[in-house]
Design a protein around this motif. Structure first.
Motif, short mmCIF file in Angstrom:
data_model
loop_
_atom_site.label_atom_id
_atom_site.label_comp_id
_atom_site.label_asym_id
_atom_site.label_seq_id
_atom_site.Cartn_x
_atom_site.Cartn_y
_atom_site.Cartn_z
N GLN A 1 29.45 41.03 22.74
CA GLN A 1 30.57 40.87 23.65
C GLN A 1 30.92 39.41 23.86
O GLN A 1 32.07 39.05 24.02
N TYR B 1 38.00 41.03 21.44
CA TYR B 1 38.28 41.54 22.79
C TYR B 1 39.62 41.00 23.28
O TYR B 1 40.44 41.74 23.85
N ARG C 1 42.98 43.07 24.29
CA ARG C 1 43.64 42.90 25.59
C ARG C 1 45.10 42.52 25.42
O ARG C 1 45.97 42.92 26.21
N ASP D 1 41.41 36.40 33.10
CA ASP D 1 40.72 37.68 33.24
C ASP D 1 39.70 37.90 32.13
O ASP D 1 38.66 38.53 32.34
N LYS E 1 36.73 36.11 33.11
CA LYS E 1 36.09 36.85 34.20
C LYS E 1 35.17 37.93 33.59
O LYS E 1 34.02 38.12 34.03
N HIS E 2 35.69 38.62 32.57
CA HIS E 2 34.90 39.62 31.85
C HIS E 2 33.65 38.97 31.24
O HIS E 2 32.53 39.49 31.37
N ARG F 1 31.08 38.23 33.85
CA ARG F 1 30.34 39.40 34.33
C ARG F 1 29.22 39.76 33.34
O ARG F 1 28.08 40.02 33.75
#
Lengths: 300, 300
Positions: free
Chosen positions: B171, B180, B184, B219, B222-223, B226
């Motif tokens: 990831q 990714y 998106r 964003d 942000k992913h 996390r």
């Protein structure tokens, strides 16, 4: 002669541990009575004094605690079940009371791993022990040495986040296993599972139904196996062990969750990690913590 | 004088490392040319010989490898990028050629951690280094000692399973971050993101758009934050460190993913772990591996 003490949330167990791993003169004290009486530490100190008087050949006392221990292994940093024992310099307190005795303290799950290391049936130099009880604890021995990590409180493996965003403990811990089983029974609209007949669920009850071939019970252990497999993958990736021992209530059902646990591990790990991987039940059950506490004195 | 060698998939970097962390007489050799020529090990041995002849005061050679190392640190067990170097007793080979020189080998991500330990700007005794490149590597130093785990190949943290059932590396690794982002962008039907204008995506490009306030780019980080936060939680639970250093391409965007990374850690960990937690960028960038390889000799 070594005195081992295993402090738990409800009771503290004392016992003289012999080099062959037998426990003699075991005694059990209720934690709440100590806390409500002279206080936990004062009561413990008094009972240690009684043991030392009765058995003058005791040279060392090892104590396991269900909480966080300082890196220098002199203080109990945090003890959730007995909040009054917080940041307590217990080794210095006991040492000032009994100057000729060696005192060692350790976290209880780490003690259990030491217990398996010194007294287990299937002794290995390098392994991770997972205790599957109300909580899920971990203790890891690497090449004959207990692993405490950088700041002293490593191997809290029950709190790793698993692939469904829930910690290992919050799925495999006994209450969570029972909640999960109840949920699965509610979903079992066909009422096919014999578990519906049970008034009280426990790991043993669920295991007994699995043993009789109940499909839902078997599927629940498959779920447990997958979660334990993922936990093992993360542990193995971070500390590189190839023996995983499982203790505590749920480990008695190992035959029902081991195939899925192994399949999960095989799915995620390359041959280097899986070739000689051994997963099996720990051998000491409830005595592991007390024996390992005594092991702290043998470590010197 | 110490010679450091950083073996990579495409090239091997040599350099004389001074105690102040400067690298002199750096040289770079293409891995493919060595493999296609006299073979990797013979070619490396020859070039080491050339360095020893040119700099007779070299006393030790440290070599970092992108693969698995034997527990006794004498053999390269597996080197995925250079398959011919498999189960190779490289230390004995070099020692028999150059008996008066000290040779040490280590995994490259672990070398990078040693590099930060000996030569980093923000030296700590206990920390985990995550290198966020094509892959995600890990190196952990505990109380001044490199942690290699039970069998020698610990801290492969990029391969831990995260909360969505995908490994950390799959990831946060650069290609996965780009995939990714593309996904998106396809979902971004409103075409609101300025990233649509870019022909080629890279961590730097995405970061530049985040810096301009692009909501999608922000964003995405942000992913990333996390996922890195969850990874940090599992690492901290297993090895108990309170410093996490981040190196490699994506770490340059730390200001954009750090808030979510910290929020995730705060969500999962109690105060003991978070009170003095430090997360920051590693300081050595591409030289970490070579400097850490030299650090292997300083460890004695």
């Amino acid at each position: 002669m070594i005195l081992g003490i295993d402090v738990g949330g409800t009771s503290a167990k004392f016992g003289i541990v012999h080099p062959d791993g037998t426990i003699k003169h075991a005694k059990r004290f209720m934690t709440a009575e100590w806390v409500d009486g002279d206080g936990f530490v004062a009561s413990m100190t008094k009972e240690i004094g009684n043991f030392l008087k009765e058995f003058p050949s005791i040279k060392g006392v090892g104590i396991g605690w269900p909480g966080l221990i300082s890196l220098d292994r002199k203080r109990v940093v945090l003890l959730p079940n007995i909040p009054s024992v917080k940041d307590c310099p217990i080794v210095d307190i006991l040492k000032s009371e009994f100057p000729h005795i060696v005192f060692r303290i350790e976290n209880d799950a780490k003690c259990a791993a030491l217990g398996e290391y010194y007294f287990g049936k299937n002794r290995k130099n390098t392994f991770a022990l997972l205790t599957l009880g109300t909580g899920v604890g971990g203790g890891i021995v690497l090449n004959g040495k207990l692993f405490i990590g950088g700041r002293g409180n490593a191997t809290e493996v029950g709190h790793m986040i698993m692939s469904n965003g829930i910690t290992l403990e919050n799925q495999v811990g006994i209450q969570h296993l029972i909640s999960y089983t109840k949920k699965r029974l509610l979903d079992d609209k066909g009422i096919t599972s014999s578990l519906h007949e049970e008034e009280e669920l426990s790991p043993k009850v669920i295991r007994d139904h699995a043993a009789k071939g109940d499909v839902l019970a078997l599927d629940i252990f498959k779920h447990i196996g997958r979660i334990l497999g993922e936990g093992a993958v993360n542990i193995i990736r971070v500390v590189d062990v190839n023996t995983i021992l499982l203790g505590g209530g749920i480990s008695g059902a190992i035959e029902f969750f081991l195939p899925e646990m192994k399949a999960t591990i095989e799915k995620w790990l390359p041959a280097y990690y899986t070739e000689n991987l051994y997963i099996g039940q720990a051998s000491l059950e409830n005595d592991a913590g007390l024996l390992g506490a005594a092991g702290l004195i043998m470590e010197d």
